[in-house]
Design a protein around this motif. Structure first.
Motif, PDB file in Angstrom:
ATOM      1  N   ILE A  40       0.844  -1.203   0.000  1.00 16.91           N
ATOM      2  CA  ILE A  40       0.000   0.000   0.000  1.00 16.91           C
ATOM      3  C   ILE A  40       0.878   1.251   0.000  1.00 16.91           C
ATOM      4  CG2 ILE A  40      -1.694   1.327   1.323  1.00 16.91           C
ATOM      5  CD1 ILE A  40      -2.739  -1.343   2.412  1.00 16.91           C
ATOM      6  N   MET A  41       1.926   1.234   0.803  1.00 13.43           N
ATOM      7  CA  MET A  41       2.847   2.374   0.905  1.00 13.43           C
ATOM      8  C   MET A  41       3.460   2.709  -0.455  1.00 13.43           C
ATOM      9  SD  MET A  41       6.310   2.505   3.252  1.00 13.43           S
ATOM     10  CE  MET A  41       7.224   1.363   2.199  1.00 13.43           C
ATOM     11  N   ASP A  43       2.163   1.988  -3.446  1.00 16.07           N
ATOM     12  CA  ASP A  43       1.165   2.116  -4.509  1.00 16.07           C
ATOM     13  C   ASP A  43       0.798   3.587  -4.722  1.00 16.07           C
ATOM     14  OD1 ASP A  43      -0.886   1.960  -6.299  1.00 16.07           O
ATOM     15  OD2 ASP A  43      -2.112   0.555  -5.135  1.00 16.07           O
ATOM     16  N   LYS A  44       1.373   4.206  -5.742  1.00 11.25           N
ATOM     17  CA  LYS A  44       1.171   5.635  -5.980  1.00 11.25           C
ATOM     18  C   LYS A  44      -0.213   5.961  -6.534  1.00 11.25           C
ATOM     19  CE  LYS A  44       6.062   6.690  -6.506  1.00 11.25           C
ATOM     20  NZ  LYS A  44       7.127   7.298  -7.333  1.00 11.25           N
ATOM     21  N   ARG A  46      -2.820   5.155  -4.916  1.00 13.28           N
ATOM     22  CA  ARG A  46      -3.621   5.388  -3.720  1.00 13.28           C
ATOM     23  C   ARG A  46      -3.399   6.805  -3.196  1.00 13.28           C
ATOM     24  NH1 ARG A  46      -5.531   0.601  -1.099  1.00 13.28           N
ATOM     25  NH2 ARG A  46      -4.787  -1.311  -2.101  1.00 13.28           N
ATOM     26  N   ARG A  51      -1.355   5.987   2.013  1.00 16.55           N
ATOM     27  CA  ARG A  51       0.017   5.494   1.906  1.00 16.55           C
ATOM     28  C   ARG A  51       0.839   5.873   3.136  1.00 16.55           C
ATOM     29  NH1 ARG A  51       2.641   7.953  -2.973  1.00 16.55           N
ATOM     30  NH2 ARG A  51       4.299   6.466  -2.466  1.00 16.55           N
ATOM     31  N   TYR A  52       0.622   7.061   3.649  1.00 14.32           N
ATOM     32  CA  TYR A  52       1.336   7.510   4.849  1.00 14.32           C
ATOM     33  C   TYR A  52       0.974   6.631   6.050  1.00 14.32           C
ATOM     34  CZ  TYR A  52       2.399  10.357   8.953  1.00 14.32           C
ATOM     35  OH  TYR A  52       2.847  10.799  10.182  1.00 14.32           O
TER      36      TYR A  52
END
Length: 269
Positions: A40-41, A43-44, A46, A51-52
């Motif tokens: 998830i972190m 995955d741009k 999102r 992501r944070y």
């Protein structure tokens, strides 16, 4: 009646056993959580907030992976630091103020369930980094400060005390190459150019990771490490690895903050 008869012939079921056997181990759970949040972190597509938050979760998930999965200690430690760095970059974009990296010093720790040789090797790595940072601080080079130097040296002293081994630290080291390249240098491990002070911290971290990874005692074979085969347990080992992964990740995090490359090829062999 027929249904009742067939049911009566079924094998007896021990309540809770099947469920327990399907429960993931702490190692499996930590690694699954870490990889899920890391995906998830990265995955741009999102939203940056999602992501944070995933990066913040990944920090502890990877640290837990290092603690619960000794074979993944290096991977978990480095990726925890990588997640810290990523979270800090995202926080800046979101105007969130989070703490800058600080080098922990084993404060409040009384012992480690790690063999004496490994603790001694870590102590030398800290002493070398402390000396180099002291030399750079005296010359106002890079980000080095006397506080950073003192933190390394204090950690070194505590580690050698925990080990109970002979103190083989040289206390002074050859810094000719560092002084010849005070701003940037080639990291001999990767062949990449990086800020010299960042390379010092990364080399310290790598040496410590190698020492922990090669640790010979999961049962506390050193009396000086204040653990014995009789009282050592998985819990004490995991607690020690948890403290060490956090401490080492501090060094990696600082190196990344100072400009050491954060992409996988620079961090992982």
């Amino acid at each position: 009646m027929l249904v009742a008869s067939l049911t009566a012939c079924s094998a007896p079921r021990i309540s809770g056993r099947a469920e327990a056997e399907q429960q993931p181990s702490p190692c499996e759970k930590a690694y699954a959580d870490a990889t899920a949040n890391a995906d998830i972190m990265a995955d741009k597509s999102r939203h940056i907030v999602m992501r944070y938050l995933a990066a913040q979760e990944a920090i502890s998930d990877w640290a837990n992976t290092a603690a619960y999965c000794p074979a993944r200690f290096a991977d978990g430690t480095l990726r925890s630091a990588q997640a810290r760095h990523t979270a800090r970059l995202m926080a800046a974009r979101l105007a969130i103020n989070i703490a800058q990296p600080t080098l922990s010093r084993c404060d409040g720790i009384d012992s480690f369930d790690i063999d004496a040789d490994s603790l001694s090797a870590m102590s030398v790595a800290e002493d070398q980094a402390g000396f180099a940072m002291g030399v750079f601080a005296a010359r106002s080079v890079g980000h080095a400060t006397l506080d950073i130097s003192d933190r390394h040296k204090t950690t070194s002293q505590r580690l050698i005390s925990f080990s109970g081994a002979k103190d083989d630290r040289a206390k002074t080291y050859d810094v000719t190459q560092l002084l010849a390249n005070p701003n940037t240098m080639v990291d001999s491990t990767t062949g990449l150019f990086a800020p010299t002070d960042a390379v010092i911290e990364m080399n310290c971290a790598r040496s410590e990771i190698a020492a922990v990874a090669s640790s010979s005692n999961s049962t506390g074979d050193s009396a000086q490490s204040r653990m014995t085969a009789e009282n050592s347990s998985d819990d004490s080992r995991q607690q020690s690895l948890g403290v060490l992964t956090s401490m080492i990740a501090d060094r990696v995090d600082l190196a990344l903050t100072w400009g050491y490359p954060s992409f996988d090829e620079a961090l992982f062999e």
